[in-house]
Design an enzyme around this catalytic site. Sequence first.
Site, PDB file in Angstrom:
ATOM      1  N   ASP A 261     -67.136   8.857 -19.260  1.00  0.00           N
ATOM      2  CA  ASP A 261     -68.329   9.681 -19.508  1.00  0.00           C
ATOM      3  C   ASP A 261     -69.624   8.879 -19.362  1.00  0.00           C
ATOM      4  O   ASP A 261     -69.619   7.653 -19.403  1.00  0.00           O
ATOM      5  CB  ASP A 261     -68.230  10.291 -20.911  1.00  0.00           C
ATOM      6  CG  ASP A 261     -69.140  11.508 -21.063  1.00  0.00           C
ATOM      7  OD1 ASP A 261     -69.595  12.049 -20.038  1.00  0.00           O
ATOM      8  OD2 ASP A 261     -69.412  11.901 -22.207  1.00  0.00           O
TER       9      ASP A 261
ATOM     10  N   ASN B 126     -66.365  21.471 -15.983  1.00  0.00           N
ATOM     11  CA  ASN B 126     -67.367  20.883 -15.074  1.00  0.00           C
ATOM     12  C   ASN B 126     -67.681  21.787 -13.872  1.00  0.00           C
ATOM     13  O   ASN B 126     -68.700  21.597 -13.206  1.00  0.00           O
ATOM     14  CB  ASN B 126     -66.929  19.498 -14.572  1.00  0.00           C
ATOM     15  CG  ASN B 126     -66.954  18.403 -15.627  1.00  0.00           C
ATOM     16  OD1 ASN B 126     -66.159  17.458 -15.584  1.00  0.00           O
ATOM     17  ND2 ASN B 126     -67.861  18.504 -16.602  1.00  0.00           N
TER      18      ASN B 126
END
Length: 246
Positions: free
Chosen positions: A21, A69
């Site tokens: 991340d 996403n």
Amino acid sequence: MSISTEVDMERIPRHIAVIMDDNGRWAKAKELPRTAGHQQGVETVKKITEEATRLGVEYLTLYTFSTENWNRPEPEVAALMGLILDHLEDEIFMKNNVRFRVIGDLERIPEQVRVRLHECMERTKKNEKMTMVIALSYSSRWELTHAMRQLAEKVKNGSLQPTGITEESIQECLATSFMPDPDLLIRTGGELRISNYLLWQCAYSEFYFCDTYWPDFDEEELRKAIADYQSRERRFGKTGEQVAKK
Ligand code: IPE
Ligand code: IPE
Ligand code: MG
């Protein structure tokens, strides 16, 4: 780069899963576009794949693109798909004897990328030092829903009794059926959440969260995570005394 953290080579986690991340925030801090962060993130993937191979990790599962996403702005999604396309030809797999696999809902992936993924899996299938898995268009809830549908079909056509639904038969229906559960789950970037990743498989994984942004994560950071893992006692429900006796 000086490597300072010692790891016990006899107790390397067999399977490391990573939530990579903070590419976006890394880029923002440098006043660069988010895609520059993703590009740099790919360089970290290569570094970490090589180091994991050197250390004797057997499976490395990288969360690359989640089901959620898909909700990002279209140009960012396209840039991420483009990066995957560009880097699958990479020598990294052959040079390091790494087998490549992908898990996720590939039907949603653009055709060109999907073809390349299959080619890469085919090309590297005999490599045996380590298996590098990318979780792409993946989420645990997608995977578990899919598994439940498969089991329901079997019950419907009579090939499976409801009592035949066991932990093992569920596991066999998961996208990860070819590998053991993660021993260690690493999340970079400071968020303390699991974001729909390997929920079933991480039932007994050791979690390691660090503040380093994924583009800055390096070999030394990986060794630090492994050393931390090695300092823990995995009890699997037993008492410390029982585990110590082993
Ligand atoms: C991780 O970095 C990569 C993907 C999720 C594709 P992010 O893109 O999530 O970066 P942040 O969290 O916005 O900084
Ligand atoms: C998790 O990162 C997914 C990947 C690393 C591919 P996100 O950045 O999408 O996670 P959330 O939404 O902030 O939890
Ligand atoms: Mg993020």
